[in-house]
Scaffold this motif. Structure first.
Motif, mmCIF file in Angstrom:
data_model
loop_
_atom_site.group_PDB
_atom_site.id
_atom_site.type_symbol
_atom_site.label_atom_id
_atom_site.label_comp_id
_atom_site.label_asym_id
_atom_site.label_seq_id
_atom_site.Cartn_x
_atom_site.Cartn_y
_atom_site.Cartn_z
ATOM 1 N N SER A 211 1.727 14.644 7.732
ATOM 2 C CA SER A 211 2.328 15.516 6.738
ATOM 3 C C SER A 211 2.166 14.941 5.236
ATOM 4 N N LEU A 212 2.440 13.592 5.063
ATOM 5 C CA LEU A 212 2.450 13.207 3.704
ATOM 6 C C LEU A 212 0.913 12.867 3.283
ATOM 7 N N GLN A 213 0.175 12.826 4.510
ATOM 8 C CA GLN A 213 -1.403 12.634 4.063
ATOM 9 C C GLN A 213 -1.876 13.780 3.252
ATOM 10 N N GLU A 214 -1.428 14.942 3.820
ATOM 11 C CA GLU A 214 -1.803 16.261 3.592
ATOM 12 C C GLU A 214 -1.157 16.648 2.012
ATOM 13 N N TYR B 220 4.449 4.515 6.469
ATOM 14 C CA TYR B 220 3.635 3.281 7.160
ATOM 15 C C TYR B 220 4.422 2.181 7.609
ATOM 16 N N THR B 221 5.407 1.793 6.861
ATOM 17 C CA THR B 221 6.275 0.634 7.016
ATOM 18 C C THR B 221 7.017 0.799 8.283
ATOM 19 N N LYS C 77 -0.872 -3.004 6.130
ATOM 20 C CA LYS C 77 -1.968 -2.702 5.348
ATOM 21 C C LYS C 77 -1.807 -1.213 4.602
ATOM 22 N N GLU C 78 -1.715 -0.461 5.317
ATOM 23 C CA GLU C 78 -1.569 0.750 4.793
ATOM 24 C C GLU C 78 -0.638 1.008 3.935
ATOM 25 N N ALA C 79 0.723 0.521 4.314
ATOM 26 C CA ALA C 79 1.911 0.748 3.218
ATOM 27 C C ALA C 79 1.720 -0.010 2.197
ATOM 28 N N THR D 224 9.846 -2.797 -1.855
ATOM 29 C CA THR D 224 8.809 -2.611 -0.907
ATOM 30 C C THR D 224 7.972 -3.674 -0.325
ATOM 31 N N VAL D 225 7.472 -4.341 -1.497
ATOM 32 C CA VAL D 225 6.526 -5.424 -1.259
ATOM 33 C C VAL D 225 7.412 -6.615 -0.673
ATOM 34 N N PHE D 226 8.543 -6.874 -1.123
ATOM 35 C CA PHE D 226 9.504 -7.694 -0.655
ATOM 36 C C PHE D 226 9.619 -7.468 0.942
ATOM 37 N N GLN D 227 10.047 -6.325 1.420
ATOM 38 C CA GLN D 227 10.036 -5.934 2.716
ATOM 39 C C GLN D 227 8.897 -6.259 3.545
ATOM 40 N N LEU D 228 7.784 -5.866 2.663
ATOM 41 C CA LEU D 228 6.273 -6.225 3.605
ATOM 42 C C LEU D 228 5.862 -7.734 3.440
#
Length: 402
Positions: free
Chosen positions: A321-324, A343-344, A350-352, A376-380
């Motif tokens: 849905s979000l891609q749409e 994505y996370t 990678k996509e996140a 977000t990047v810290f979580q990743l």
């Protein structure tokens, strides 16, 4: 003579026009050029639907007493009722020169323009009426006005309301808000004023300030769709009282169950109030509506449906849905934020990261966006990317508070 004239007026008020005509005809024998008597005679004949005689005496009233606003107004009204609209307009235009300090004349002329949707012609006339009535109210000297007309019709809020609405219609939103704000402060209970003031605030995206007058507007017309819908929208946009937004929009849906925009807003309110499953069900219904043919709403609904799916731990549905949503609104950082979170959750690191970077690029100087990106990047497990984002956020905050 004064006693007889007073009796004629009383008889007219008592719905005895024949008696009024009898008295006035006696008075005219003594003074053929008494404009007030001719005006009263005109009124009496009007009440008897004798248009020809009414016009005859009202025309004489404007000739013999050209500075009496009432005579001009009555003549214009009678001409209009006789389907002589252009002649009525000409009369009111002449009246603005004969009685240039009476706002009732200008307001009546503006009303005629507005009935023909001639907003550009109505605006300067309404502005003059507004200036006159405000100035004379401030002077405390209404000697040039027909005081009965002013007090009975509450002409100050009436003129302010129409002026504000006309300014709105012509796109002068800030000026409309200024006029309506002053009128609303002085006459908060005047019918229609609270709602028009609220709409002027909504046009300026001042949703929080619109809420108090919208409360009054909804209380005045609880079964009307427009104020309920605007109230619910204001609560949503102001991000306050989501449960109240649910209640108001549910009421709106009861009034107009076939309007998809109400369901779309209700779904957002349900989501904000924590009713995630009900929100997703409502979004599902809206996905089948014609609202999805409009790119702005398609992106908004797809984003909301994705948020609800993510909250219900359905990341695959959320991602689709979000891609749409991204496809139709590629410049919306909030959608990319939600997509990164989906994505996370799906462990697609990678996509996140790609979605997070896009969100940051779309709003590089937004402090909340920068803070979100850092978290977000810290979580990743990319803490080295968080530091520059937080540094930039601190720089922006320091500049704001200098």
């Amino acid at each position: 003579r004064e006693d007889q004239y007073a009796l004629a007026k009383v008889s007219l008020l008592a719905e005895q026009p024949e008696r009024t005509i009898e008295i006035c005809q006696d008075l005219i024998q003594d003074d053929e050029q008494d404009g007030l008597v001719h005006a009263t005679l005109g009124e009496a004949f009007m009440s008897l639907s004798n248009t020809e005689e009414a016009l005859h005496h009202l025309d004489k009233a404007t000739q013999f007493s050209p500075h009496q606003a009432f005579s001009w107004l009555a003549l214009a009204r009678t001409l209009k009722n006789a389907d002589k609209s252009e002649k009525s307009l000409e009369t009111l235009r002449a009246a603005t020169h004969a009685v240039p300090k009476d706002p009732n004349i200008f307001y009546a002329l503006a009303e005629n323009y507005l009935e023909q949707d001639e907003y550009s012609k109505a605006l300067p006339v309404l502005q003059e009426a507004h200036r006159l009535v405000i100035d004379q109210k401030g002077d405390g000297n209404p000697t040039t006005l027909n005081q009965e007309l002013i007090t009975s019709s509450q002409i100050i809020p009436r003129i302010s309301l129409e002026l504000g609405k006309t300014l709105q219609a012509l796109g002068h939103h800030s000026e409309a808000q200024h006029v309506l704000s002053a009128a609303y402060s002085a006459y908060p209970a005047y019918r229609g004023l609270a709602y028009s003031y609220a709409k002027s605030l909504l046009s300026l995206d001042d949703f929080a300030s619109a809420i108090p007058p919208l409360v009054i507007a909804v209380q005045a017309e609880p079964d009307e769709l427009a104020p309920n819908l605007d109230f619910g929208r204001a609560l949503l946009e102001a991000k306050t009282h989501p449960q109240e937004a649910v209640r108001v929009l549910t009421k709106a849906l009861e009034i107009a169950p076939s309007v998809p925009i109400i369901k779309a807003l209700l779904a957002e309110a349900l989501m904000d109030s924590g009713n995630t499953e009900q929100a997703m069900q409502t979004y599902s219904q809206v996905l089948e509506s014609d609202l999805m043919d409009e790119p702005e709403w398609m992106g908004r609904i797809s984003h909301g449906f994705g948020r609800s799916a993510l909250a219900l731990e359905k990341p695959e549905i959320a991602i689709a849905s979000l891609q749409e949503a991204v496809r139709v609104q590629p410049q919306n950082p909030e959608i990319f934020q939600t997509l990164a979170e989906a994505y996370t959750t799906a462990e697609l690191t990678k996509e996140a990261l790609e979605a997070a970077h896009t969100a940051k690029q779309l709003a590089p100087d937004d402090v909340e966006n920068l803070t979100w990106f850092a978290n977000t990047v810290f979580q990743l497990e990319k803490p080295e990317e968080a530091i520059p984002a937080l540094t930039r956020a601190i720089q922006i905050l320091s500049l704001i508070h200098i």
